[in-house]
Design an enzyme around this catalytic site. Structure first.
Site, PDB file in Angstrom:
ATOM      1  CD  GLU A  89      -1.841  -0.452   3.476  1.00  0.00           C
ATOM      2  OE1 GLU A  89      -2.227   0.617   3.911  1.00  0.00           O
ATOM      3  OE2 GLU A  89      -2.320  -1.675   3.637  1.00  0.00           O
ATOM      4  CB  CYS A 102       3.124   7.396   3.470  1.00  0.00           C
ATOM      5  SG  CYS A 102       3.427   6.275   4.449  1.00  0.00           S
ATOM      6  CB  CYS A 109       6.927  -5.130   8.835  1.00  0.00           C
ATOM      7  SG  CYS A 109       8.159  -4.489   9.830  1.00  0.00           S
ATOM      8  CB  CYS A 113       5.628  -2.442  16.473  1.00  0.00           C
ATOM      9  SG  CYS A 113       7.628  -2.022  16.009  1.00  0.00           S
ATOM     10  CB  CYS A 116       2.727  -1.734  13.622  1.00  0.00           C
ATOM     11  SG  CYS A 116       2.752  -1.585  11.998  1.00  0.00           S
ATOM     12  CB  CYS A 330      -0.708   1.310  10.757  1.00  0.00           C
ATOM     13  SG  CYS A 330      -0.385   3.266  11.154  1.00  0.00           S
TER      14      CYS A 330
HETATM   15  N1  SAH Z   1       9.349   0.334  10.235  1.00  0.00           N
HETATM   16  C1  SAH Z   1       9.599   1.728  10.161  1.00  0.00           C
HETATM   17  C2  SAH Z   1       8.664   2.641   8.964  1.00  0.00           C
HETATM   18  C3  SAH Z   1       7.178   2.021   9.109  1.00  0.00           C
HETATM   19  S1  SAH Z   1       5.931   2.450  10.259  1.00  0.00           S
HETATM   20  C4  SAH Z   1       9.468   2.433  11.571  1.00  0.00           C
HETATM   21  O1  SAH Z   1       9.012   1.630  12.574  1.00  0.00           O
HETATM   22  O2  SAH Z   1       9.537   3.507  11.869  1.00  0.00           O
HETATM   23  C5  SAH Z   1       5.581   4.266  10.194  1.00  0.00           C
HETATM   24  C6  SAH Z   1       5.141   4.781  11.540  1.00  0.00           C
HETATM   25  O3  SAH Z   1       3.991   4.479  11.925  1.00  0.00           O
HETATM   26  C7  SAH Z   1       6.182   4.233  12.691  1.00  0.00           C
HETATM   27  O4  SAH Z   1       6.514   5.438  13.541  1.00  0.00           O
HETATM   28  C8  SAH Z   1       5.225   3.289  13.441  1.00  0.00           C
HETATM   29  O5  SAH Z   1       5.755   3.065  14.685  1.00  0.00           O
HETATM   30  C9  SAH Z   1       3.719   4.157  13.189  1.00  0.00           C
HETATM   31  N2  SAH Z   1       2.749   3.098  13.499  1.00  0.00           N
HETATM   32  C10 SAH Z   1       2.484   1.791  13.317  1.00  0.00           C
HETATM   33  N3  SAH Z   1       1.354   1.532  13.715  1.00  0.00           N
HETATM   34  C11 SAH Z   1       0.899   2.551  14.220  1.00  0.00           C
HETATM   35  C12 SAH Z   1      -0.558   2.939  14.955  1.00  0.00           C
HETATM   36  N4  SAH Z   1      -1.539   1.817  15.020  1.00  0.00           N
HETATM   37  N5  SAH Z   1      -0.698   3.984  15.143  1.00  0.00           N
HETATM   38  C13 SAH Z   1       0.076   4.902  15.308  1.00  0.00           C
HETATM   39  N6  SAH Z   1       1.561   5.090  14.453  1.00  0.00           N
HETATM   40  C14 SAH Z   1       1.675   3.453  14.261  1.00  0.00           C
END
Ligand code: SAH
Length: 342
Positions: A89, A102, A109, A113, A116, A330
């Site tokens: 996406e 973006c 991935c 986390c 996410c 996300c």
């Molecule tokens: N892997 C990289 C880039 C992709 S995620 C990273 O971790 O930075 C892009 C951003 O979205 C990251 O800051 C991630 O922590 C955040 N993110 C992921 N899921 C989220 C959610 N449910 N709510 C808010 N931010 C989120």
């Protein structure tokens, strides 16, 4: 077959040598590839025999647009199908100063986390430089706009696919391609410390974003498995070293989770952690995903958190949420598509 858009100008020059062609053809073909032509026959100033030579070895087929959603605020979300059937996406956002995109860097991935959606199915594969570029190119063409900023914040961990990401930067930077400068590009990482040191050596002008999300190891370790490998102190040491040599300000991403990392104590701890650094904190209220019970902070707690940081000498802003009505964040669109397909 390989995507012709994976090739940098140097790759193209090497290819022309192999094909016994004059060097100037490299720039000509690079320009065609980066303009998004869908067939070799459209390369009208390239000799027929060279077009045939390229067509035997490379493809210029665009990704397939599987879904496109347009939110009330104009944010567009695309689901692109790749040549091997994987999907990724991309989100296009409109700001006062222009369009920002973006892009994803991996299909899936492996960072894990907990908040996410992108990581729930694990890593499928790395994207090639051309596949990262294609998101910028074909989204721009579809929307009919000039994209001025790129954030590597879609699905995937860019520093887990570092060589391809660096090659993508070279492609998208080139004046015969889209010509988007490094200062208009942000790379976001969950904190792969060894790669941050590697990136520092490349001396790029891009903005580095760190997904911090907590001011200490006890909290960060609960939501980001990467923290067990590289704790907060090591991450921040790498960041200090990065700014010392690049003189670039680092952005820290902080998703506010209700009752977990949004207390005034957390805000003060974060302020003392970042004080004196060339830093900016981007606060975002957590986006709720189906796979996790975590909730976003209230708007009041978000405001208070932001105020405490600013009062304690750390600049912070609350990021607006765009495309809220279309699951534009996300990895949620890809995730739903994959689940329906299964
Ligand atoms: N892997 C990289 C880039 C992709 S995620 C990273 O971790 O930075 C892009 C951003 O979205 C990251 O800051 C991630 O922590 C955040 N993110 C992921 N899921 C989220 C959610 N449910 N709510 C808010 N931010 C989120």
């Amino acid at each position: 077959m390989q995507n012709l858009r994976d090739l940098t100008i140097q790759d193209m020059e090497a290819l022309m040598r192999e094909a016994g062609q004059p060097a100037y053809r490299a720039a000509q073909i690079f320009k065609w590839a980066q303009s998004g032509v869908g067939s070799f026959d459209q390369m009208t100033d390239v000799p027929k025999n060279l077009r045939a030579y390229l067509a035997e070895r490379y493809t210029v087929t665009p990704p397939v647009q599987l879904r496109r959603q347009i939110a009330k605020d104009g944010t567009r979300k695309y689901l692109w199908g790749l040549s091997d059937g994987n999907c990724i996406e991309t989100v296009l956002m409109q700001y006062k100063h222009g369009y920002s995109i973006c892009v994803s860097t991996q299909a899936g991935c492996r960072m894990g986390c907990v908040f996410c959606a992108s990581t729930k199915g694990g890593l499928v594969r790395n994207l090639t430089p051309g596949e990262i570029l294609d998101q910028v190119l074909y989204t721009g063409l579809d929307a009919g706009v000039r994209i001025s900023n790129i954030v590597l914040m879609g699905t995937g961990e860019p520093l887990d696919n570092m060589e391809n990401v660096l090659k993508f930067l070279e492609l998208v930077n080139h004046e015969k391609g889209l010509g988007i400068g490094e200062r208009h590009i942000s790379l976001s990482t969950s904190g792969l410390v060894d790669r941050i040191y590697d990136l520092e050596k490349r001396d790029l002008q891009i903005t580095l974003s760190i997904s911090l999300h907590a001011p200490n190891n006890a909290l960060r370790g609960q939501i980001m498995p990467v923290n067990r490998r590289w704790p907060v102190e090591e991450l921040l040491a790498a960041c200090r070293s990065y700014t010392a040599s690049t003189h670039r300000r680092i952005s820290y991403e902080y998703a506010l989770i209700r009752g977990f990392n949004d207390t005034p104590e957390c805000a003060r701890e974060l302020a003392s952690l970042l004080k004196g650094q060339l830093a900016h904190v981007n606060l975002i209220r957590l986006n709720e995903i189906e796979e996790s019970p975590l909730k976003p902070s209230t708007p009041e707690d978000t405001r208070r958190f932001c105020d405490i940081l600013n009062q304690n000498g750390v600049t912070a802003t609350v990021r607006r949420r765009l495309g809220f009505d279309i699951d534009a964040s996300c990895g949620q669109l890809r995730r739903k598509f994959e689940q329906n397909r299964a």
